[in-house]
Motif scaffolding. Structure first.
Motif, PDB file in Angstrom:
ATOM      1  N   MET A  46      -3.454   8.896   2.436  1.00  0.00           N
ATOM      2  CA  MET A  46      -3.577   7.816   1.463  1.00  0.00           C
ATOM      3  C   MET A  46      -4.440   8.278   0.283  1.00  0.00           C
ATOM      4  N   LYS A  54      -6.907  -3.872  -4.462  1.00  0.00           N
ATOM      5  CA  LYS A  54      -5.747  -4.097  -5.313  1.00  0.00           C
ATOM      6  C   LYS A  54      -6.056  -3.612  -6.727  1.00  0.00           C
ATOM      7  N   MET A  59      -5.861   6.855  -3.830  1.00  0.00           N
ATOM      8  CA  MET A  59      -5.976   5.805  -4.833  1.00  0.00           C
ATOM      9  C   MET A  59      -6.617   6.398  -6.082  1.00  0.00           C
ATOM     10  N   TRP A  72      -4.802   2.528  -9.482  1.00  0.00           N
ATOM     11  CA  TRP A  72      -3.675   2.679  -8.550  1.00  0.00           C
ATOM     12  C   TRP A  72      -4.132   2.202  -7.185  1.00  0.00           C
ATOM     13  N   ALA A  73      -3.406   1.257  -6.630  1.00  0.00           N
ATOM     14  CA  ALA A  73      -3.725   0.810  -5.281  1.00  0.00           C
ATOM     15  C   ALA A  73      -3.436   1.935  -4.287  1.00  0.00           C
ATOM     16  N   PRO A  74      -4.080   1.940  -3.125  1.00  0.00           N
ATOM     17  CA  PRO A  74      -3.837   2.996  -2.135  1.00  0.00           C
ATOM     18  C   PRO A  74      -2.360   3.133  -1.795  1.00  0.00           C
ATOM     19  N   GLN A  75      -1.898   4.354  -1.747  1.00  0.00           N
ATOM     20  CA  GLN A  75      -0.503   4.619  -1.401  1.00  0.00           C
ATOM     21  C   GLN A  75      -0.419   5.956  -0.681  1.00  0.00           C
ATOM     22  N   TYR A  76       0.671   6.106   0.075  1.00  0.00           N
ATOM     23  CA  TYR A  76       0.868   7.351   0.811  1.00  0.00           C
ATOM     24  C   TYR A  76       1.341   8.445  -0.137  1.00  0.00           C
ATOM     25  N   THR A  77       0.947   9.672   0.144  1.00  0.00           N
ATOM     26  CA  THR A  77       1.433  10.823  -0.608  1.00  0.00           C
ATOM     27  C   THR A  77       1.927  11.873   0.370  1.00  0.00           C
ATOM     28  N   TYR A  84      -9.511  10.341  -8.483  1.00  0.00           N
ATOM     29  CA  TYR A  84      -8.756  10.074  -7.260  1.00  0.00           C
ATOM     30  C   TYR A  84      -9.698   9.999  -6.060  1.00  0.00           C
ATOM     31  N   SER A  94      -8.612  -1.478   1.281  1.00  0.00           N
ATOM     32  CA  SER A  94      -7.302  -1.688   0.643  1.00  0.00           C
ATOM     33  C   SER A  94      -7.468  -2.496  -0.641  1.00  0.00           C
TER      34      SER A  94
END
Length: 281
Positions: free
Chosen positions: A1, A24, A3, A44-49, A15, A22
């Motif tokens: 994860m 927003k 963000m 940028w909200a948390p996201q998978y990479t 980053y 979590s």
């Protein structure tokens, strides 16, 4: 994860590993720094990479009221220090321009970033600043690129400056890169807001180098799906060459693969496999 956060609106992105949080977009979060946790805005909200990313600082959680109050207090102190610095610089008649102010409330230290055309003797200014601000003051002279990074702005492309948003390090840029991309060697056309060569000249340069290494040079005779002709131009972004046909002098844009030797040899060996077509222009 992963963000991304920014300490200033539309500023440079940093980053983070969100850890167990979590947030927003728009939420205020705490970012670990050398001087302790600082308040930043989630961009940028948390996201998978899919990439393996190690060593990112871990988000310290949402900012509470006490953190927000401290952040507002520090902003007021930085604004006050900027005003005092400008006034004292004018009084000392020094050729300096204040670019940015940092303040560490734990140590009560101000860092004043400034630009100047040459080295400046600011010893008397530092003493006056320390007396007026009642704190320790450090002055640091920075170059044009760092000045643009701190101030921000809009580039010739109409977007926010790369250095102020995502670039971490300045890579060397040369006039040769502009020439390789067939750009006019005119400082007004290839210079950024800092007055130096635009950093984005570096982005596409490898593509132009790879294209020129395999594409036929201008003036070379070639065979195209529409007949024999002579190369009169290149279009690197579309990976094509412009050919003037011997029959009638028409011009057509052909893919690089359809006129280069290795592709033609491949097509010949495998009985004319798929070859790039040409579009008349």
């Amino acid at each position: 994860m992963i963000m991304a956060v920014s300490f200033t609106r539309y500023g440079r992105l940093y980053y983070l590993d969100p850890g167990g949080h979590s947030p927003k977009v728009g939420d205020k979060v705490l970012v670990p720094t050398d001087s302790g946790p600082e308040v930043a805005e989630c961009v940028w909200a948390p996201q998978y990479t899919s990439e393996d990313i190690d060593g990112l600082p871990v988000c310290a959680g949402p900012a509470e009221e006490e953190h927000l109050a401290r952040d507002e207090s520090n902003k007021r102190r930085r604004a006050e220090a900027r005003s005092v610095s400008k006034r004292l610089i004018k009084r000392h008649t020094l050729p300096m321009k204040v670019v940015g102010i940092d303040y560490l409330d734990d140590d009560n230290v101000y860092t004043v970033y400034f630009s100047a055309p040459h080295r400046v003797d600011f010893r008397a200014l530092v003493r006056d600043l320390a007396r007026n601000l009642r704190a320790r003051v450090e002055l640091r002279q920075i170059g044009p690129r760092d000045e643009a990074r701190l101030q921000g702005g809009i580039g010739p492309c109409g977007r926010d400056l790369c250095c102020a948003t995502f670039l971490k390090d300045f890579e060397p840029v040369s006039v040769r890169m502009a020439k390789d991309q067939d750009l006019p060697v005119n400082p007004l056309r290839i210079a950024g807001a800092c007055g130096r060569l635009m950093c984005c000249l570096k982005y596409e340069h490898p593509l132009y180098q790879e294209f020129r290494a395999s594409a036929p040079r201008v003036g070379a005779p070639v065979e195209t799906p529409q007949g024999a002709g002579t190369v009169v131009g290149h279009n690197v972004p579309s990976d094509s060459v412009v050919v003037r046909l011997n029959d009638g002098g028409r011009r057509c844009a052909c893919s690089r693969a359809s006129v280069c030797g290795p592709r033609k040899a491949y097509d010949s060996a495998y009985e004319g496999g798929a070859s790039g077509g040409g579009d008349e222009v």
